[in-house]
Write a protein that holds these residues in place. Structure first.
Motif: not given
Lengths: 1045, 195
Positions: A583-590
């Protein structure tokens, strides 16, 4: 009226003449008119002159109808040959004599009138005279060729012109090779007219009156050096004169620093002639006319080159307002300031001309020309001139094809996106007529720059915009821009300044690479993940979400914040599917998923990997049922920290790989586990161990001598710890050769010993070796090394003396006296009689003494006393002792040690020399141990048993003491001469002969340290050996009396 | 009050004199260097004798020790004003004849010109300390330079620099003399007094 009657007369004459031609001609006689000559100046009239006898002088002459009192008459030039009758009358009118002359046309001379000089004008600055005169062409009825002869002082010049029946002022310039001021110049002129149809003789006219250009030397106050401040070309011949006041004398004339011979021109003027003048300095060449010590005059001559043709003329515009032309000036003219080369730019189509202000010192010249409205094509002539000459260079160009914009300004980057930005920049120029091509350079980090080309219509001092897409999220980019003309590329502008911009974050592009390991109990599972690359992370990873699912049912969930890259979850007794999301500030990975299931494996083998130098090559057989690939896992261990798990995944069609890691180190063993992936779980297939690079073992195995006999040695060694192997151990190498311990000796393999023997042991299970066929009573050096593919370890060395045959000893070397009072010399009686086991004979606490040898003589060549060497050896009983040294040398020591002496160029007749021997109390001066390497020059003799005291090195020594530290000396076998004839002077208070020291030493039986190799305790049978009490014994004496001689 | 003024003026004058001496010393040193450069660059003989430059009072003067302070200052001022004009002329000619070819000589000339200007101002200040003030420059302009050949101009430049070097020495002495307090009288009065 007169004119008419003349014409009639001429007519009559003509008739007469014709007749006369038929009937012959009359010859004049004494007193009659004679020597008739006719000359014409204008081809229309001629002047005829004649002589008469003295009788008729006072009369009047009738020439046909012309009457003249002179002896000349001007009459029209006849059309053809004719008769002329000259009648001479008396003053009273009475005909005195009549004479007829036949005049042929060819007898009439044509001599033009002397020309008249209209003006003679000097130009002093150029030393040029300008002459003007009238050609009097109007006196001739038709055009004629004329030649003019002009005389100037010493010159004569011919000038050609055409006479055109008009009076024309002719002009002629003449440049003197001498300044006109130097002396007076005179000019006169005459002419010759080439009348082709005139049959009579033609001749030059008379000279005109002389015209004069007075020199400065004619002026009462005229003086100076001439020419004044003139410019001439390099290579010219120049005349320079000095005009001075009357009565003055010129002492010398110099050109630059050189004195030139003077040419006298007049009483007040002298000149020098400079041939092939070379280029002047920047301030010109001074010409000095020294008249006296205090009076001089001078001039400055500038000698330079005509301008070179401008090279590489090139014009371009950066803004369509101004054209900038540049060129290279070529060879410098050597003329500066007001005499410099001047440039002008002339445009032929518009007729516009600009003069160029250029810097003389610049290599490249620049000149600006305005862009003209509605003119695309420019035809430039670059004119270049200086006082010596001129040149030009041409350039025809289409301005739209010569666009070189200035660097874009005000670059700005904007955009609120993770993948795109907009760039804006300003171009200072009027580019409305063309399209622009701009190049945007994009770079980030240390990656290579990418270039994007953007074509756009040009504008008037406009801002331009471009959008860039497909950028990486959360990446700091550097942008810069340059532009050129799009349709006719000429040159790029300079780059704009760099502008930085970071794109916004985006959700990570993929899930992390994960692995898991079950605890040995199987109750917990440790999950590992690798950090995503910058390009995959798309931002700053803040955490990883780890979940455990069983058939879509979440069993456990964890959020692990950065920078952890592993976590542990409890499994209980069930397996599950692990899902990891970055996860980063923009969202989550698959999510990345992996099962916890570990399939049972049996018969797991361990293979060896191959070191590749930069990686480790591993291979495996193909396992067809491994449908989802293979995983190679290993662990990096660094120091005390727990090892960090790493892994690499391979597709199912792979059967080998080179594993690389920046953490791999040469000589370190790594263990890999190969797992196969099935849909049901992971299965351990095999273990692999290997090195990135094999190194030689760090050390040799420890080895010991187990047994020795007179012809064999049995050695035994231990294993090397695995961390010291640094590679896969391949075998051992045992080298041996005869040799005694010598600190300076190289290892056996390096010694080049021809008797070296080597045993290679490749059976790693073997841990001992018996060396056979050795010689009895011989010292051997044994070196043991281990080796890997990386090479041989350093050797472990051992010195062993084989046992001797006792019969030989008893026969040839009877026992030597054993100084009972010396603890150090309490040898076992005979090795043959003693213990069967090998004993290291080491000196028990050796009581040292100390000898300091202070040499005052210069160092002398070393002398090896080979005479004293003997292979004979007596048997010495070894003393029990343990190997205290790593080299495990087996020695029989004798104390006090041998003090090797230095023979400093021993003068045979001066045995004592100047060596000063200082005896130090051998009891009290027990010196602390010193490291063997601090006394490298001590040649150590390390042998077992009785040895004659030979092979003594004669190196320079400063022997501080016979200290226990000098173990090498202590271990010196047996019995050595301890004498120094120098010190046998009984008068010396410090000598061994002095009461005190002698007494102390008595316990040893001989002096402990002396600076000599003379035997103090000679061999038993050596009756002739010198005695220590032999006061005054000299070295020379010793040699002379040497019994073995 | 008047005594205080006198003291202040004396201090000021002494200060101006000492700074002037330093300036003259530096000027002398720079002019000597410039002379070497000039002689070499112009290809002249360093030993060449040059006629006195018109318009410049000679540094050498008879009965120097009998001069009054004011006389000294006025002579100095006249000389340096003349030098200022002559050096400016030389600089212009240098530019005209050599262009950018020998920038070093031009720079050195300009530097000396600047020092001469500064020293002139310094002298004017000293004269201002006197009640009389410096004489006007109007009408004191040197006569326009006669048309000279380039060689004559080179020699003239040499003469100007030589004379300037002499003047720098004399000015130092003059200022030292001026800086000496006049015995038995106020120092302010020492400038104008005496025969």
């Amino acid at each position: 009226m007169w004119k008419n009657s003349s014409l009639r007369c001429l007519f009559a004459i003509a008739i007469l003449c014709l007749r006369s031609l038929i009937y012959g001609q009359e010859i004049g006689s004494l007193g009659h008119p004679q020597n008739l000559k006719c000359v014409t100046h204008n081809l229309r009239k001629m002047i005829c002159t004649w002589d008469v006898s003295s009788k008729g002088r006072h009369g009047q002459t009738d020439i046909l109808c012309f009457k003249t009192k002179e002896k000349r008459v001007e009459i029209p030039v006849p059309e053809s040959s004719s008769m002329m009758t000259i009648t001479t009358n008396s003053i009273s009118g009475t005909a005195f004599v009549t004479k007829e002359f036949e005049i042929h046309k060819k007898d009439i001379s044509f001599v033009p009138l002397a020309p008249r000089i209209l003006s003679l004008t000097p130009d002093f600055s150029t030393s040029t005279l300008n002459l003007k005169w009238s050609d009097n062409g109007s006196v001739f009825l038709y055009g004629l060729d004329a030649f003019w002869q002009i005389q100037i002082l010493r010159k004569e010049v011919t000038y050609y012109s055409k006479l055109t029946h008009e009076d024309i002022i002719l002009s002629w310039n003449w440049t003197s090779d001498m300044p006109l001021e130097c002396t007076s110049h005179y000019v006169k002129i005459r002419c010759y007219i080439n009348v082709t149809q005139f049959v009579g003789p033609k001749d030059w006219s008379d000279w005109s009156p002389v015209e004069e250009v007075p020199g400065k030397d004619t002026e009462p106050n005229g003086s100076g050096v001439f020419p004044q401040d003139t410019v001439v070309a390099v290579g010219s011949d120049v005349t320079i004169c000095c005009v001075h006041a009357k009565g003055q004398q010129i002492q010398r004339m110099t050109y630059g620093r050189e004195i030139y011979p003077m040419i006298r021109l007049s009483s007040r003027s002298s000149a020098i002639r400079v041939l092939n003048a070379s280029a002047s300095d920047t301030s010109g060449t001074n010409v000095v006319c020294r008249l006296s010590e205090d009076d001089m005059d001078g001039t400055v001559l500038f000698v330079g080159y005509a301008p070179d043709t401008p090279q590489n003329l090139s014009c371009e515009t950066s803004n369509f307002l101004k054209i900038k032309c540049t060129w290279k000036p070529g060879r410098p003219s050597g003329l500066y300031g007001k005499r410099r080369t001047k440039y002008s730019l002339f445009e032929r189509i518009s007729g516009k001309n600009v003069s160029c202000e250029v810097n003389e010192m610049n290599r490249e010249r620049v000149c600006g020309f305005p862009v003209l409205a509605d003119q695309k094509t420019y035809d430039f002539v670059l004119g270049v001139s200086n006082p010596i000459g001129q040149a030009e260079s041409l350039l025809l160009l289409d301005l739209t094809q010569r666009v070189h914009p200035k660097a874009p300004e005000k670059l700005a980057v904007s955009g609120k996106s993770s993948t795109s930005v907009r760039l804006h920049w300003f171009l200072n120029g009027s580019f409305a007529e063309i399209r622009l091509l701009c190049q945007i350079e994009v770079s980030h980090g240390h990656s290579e720059q990418r270039l994007h080309n953007v074509s756009m219509p040009g504008g008037e001092f406009s801002t331009y915009t471009a959008q860039l897409n497909a950028l990486h999220a959360y990446t700091k980019y550097q942008f810069r821009v340059r532009c050129s003309a799009a349709d006719h590329f000429w040159r790029w502008s300079d780059w704009s300044r760099i502008e930085e911009h970071t794109t916004l974050e985006a959700p990570p592009a993929r899930g992390p690479d994960i692995w898991r390991e079950k605890s040995p109990s199987g109750k917990s599972l440790k999950i590992f993940w690798k950090p995503l690359s910058l390009s995959e992370a798309n931002g700053k990873i803040v955490s990883h979400e780890v979940s455990c699912y069983l058939l879509e049912t979440p069993l456990e969930y964890k959020e692990v914040t950065e920078p952890s890259n592993s976590t542990e979850i409890k499994l209980g007794k069930r397996d599950c599917v692990i899902s990891v999301v970055a996860k980063n500030h923009a969202g989550s990975s698959p999510p990345s998923r992996i099962t916890s299931v570990e399939l049972p494996s049996d018969n797991v083998k361990t293979d060896r990997a191959v070191a590749m130098g930069n990686g480790i090559y591993i291979s495996w057989s193909s396992y067809p049922n491994m449908t989802c690939g293979y995983i190679v896992k290993w662990c990096h261990s660094s120091g005390s920290e727990p090892c960090s798990v790493d892994w690499q995944k391979f597709p199912s069609n792979t059967t080998d790989a080179v594993i690389k890691s920046a953490l791999f180190r040469p000589g370190v063993r790594y263990n890999f586990s190969l797992y196969g992936c099935k849909s049901s779980g992971y299965q351990l297939l095999k273990n692999i161990t290997g090195y990135m690079k094999e190194l030689p073992p760090k050390r040799a195995p420890n080895f010991t001598v187990e047994e020795t006999s007179s012809d064999s040695i049995l050695v035994k060694w231990e294993d090397i710890p695995i961390e010291d192997c640094q590679g896969f151990l391949e075998g051992y190498r045992l080298s041996f050769a005869k040799g005694e311990k010598d600190a300076l000796k190289p290892t056996l393999s390096e010694s080049g010993n021809p008797e070296l023997k080597v045993k290679n042991i490749t059976d790693l299970t073997k841990k001992s070796l018996k060396i056979l066929d050795l010689q009895g009573k011989t010292s051997y050096q044994l070196d043991l090394q281990a080796y890997t593919a990386g090479g041989l370890s350093p050797p472990n060395s051992l010195y062993v003396v084989t046992k001797e045959d006792c019969k030989i000893k008893e026969t040839f070397y009877p026992e030597i006296p054993n100084p009972e009072n010396s603890k150090a010399l309490q040898f076992q009686k005979n090795i043959c009689e003693g213990n069967k086991t090998l004993k290291t004979l080491e000196m028990n606490p050796c009581t040292p003494n100390s000898v300091e040898v202070v040499e005052t003589r210069s160092a002398a060549p070393k002398i090896e006393d080979t005479e004293m060497m003997s292979p004979a050896a007596d048997t010495t009983v070894p003393e029990d002792g343990s190997d205290s040294e790593t080299e495990n040398h087996v020695v029989v020591s004798y104390c006090p040690p041998i003090i090797e002496e230095e023979i400093s160029n021993p003068p045979m007749d001066e045995p004592v020399g100047s060596s000063q021997v200082v005896y130090i109390d051998i009891q009290s001066m027990y010196q602390p141990q010193i490291k063997p390497e601090e006394e490298p020059e001590i040649d150590l003799v390390t042998t077992a048993g009785y040895k004659p005291q030979m092979q003594l090195p004669v190196s320079a020594l400063k022997i501080e003491s016979c200290s226990p530290a000098e173990e090498e000396l202590d271990k010196t076998t047996g019995y050595r001469p301890q004498a120094n004839t120098n010190t046998w002077n009984m008068d010396t208070p410090d000598s061994p002969g002095s009461a005190e020291s002698n007494n102390e030493n008595a316990s040893f039986g001989s002096p402990c340290s002396i600076n000599s190799r003379q035997f103090l305790l000679p061999p038993k049978d050596d009756e002739d050996s010198p005695k220590p009490s032999n006061v005054g014994w000299s070295f020379t004496h010793f040699f002379q009396n040497k019994p073995n001689d | 009050m008047a005594a205080a003024d006198n003291t202040s003026a004396a201090l000021r004058r002494r200060d101006l004199c000492s700074r002037g001496i330093r300036l003259a010393g530096k000027m002398r040193s720079d002019v000597v260097d410039l002379l070497d450069t000039y002689v070499e660059q112009q290809g002249l003989d360093a030993s060449a004798s040059v006629a006195a430059v018109e318009g410049v009072p000679a540094a050498a003067v008879e009965r120097w020790d009998e001069q009054t302070g004011t006389q000294r200052l006025l002579e100095n001022l006249a000389a340096y004003r003349a030098f200022r004009a002559l050096l400016a002329q030389m600089l212009e000619e240098q530019q005209e004849q050599l262009g950018e070819a020998d920038a070093a000589l031009g720079r050195a000339l300009a530097a000396v010109l600047l020092q001469v200007s500064a020293f002139t101002y310094h002298l004017e200040e000293l004269l201002r300390l006197e009640s009389r003030g410096p004489p006007s420059e109007e009408g004191a302009e040197p006569p326009p330079a006669p048309h000279l050949s380039l060689f004559e101009r080179k020699l003239r430049g040499l003469g100007v620099l030589r004379e300037l070097a002499q003047w720098a020495v004399r000015s130092t002495r003059d200022l030292r003399q001026l800086a000496k307090p006049s015995p038995g009288s106020s120092s302010a009065a020492s400038l104008a007094e005496s025969p």
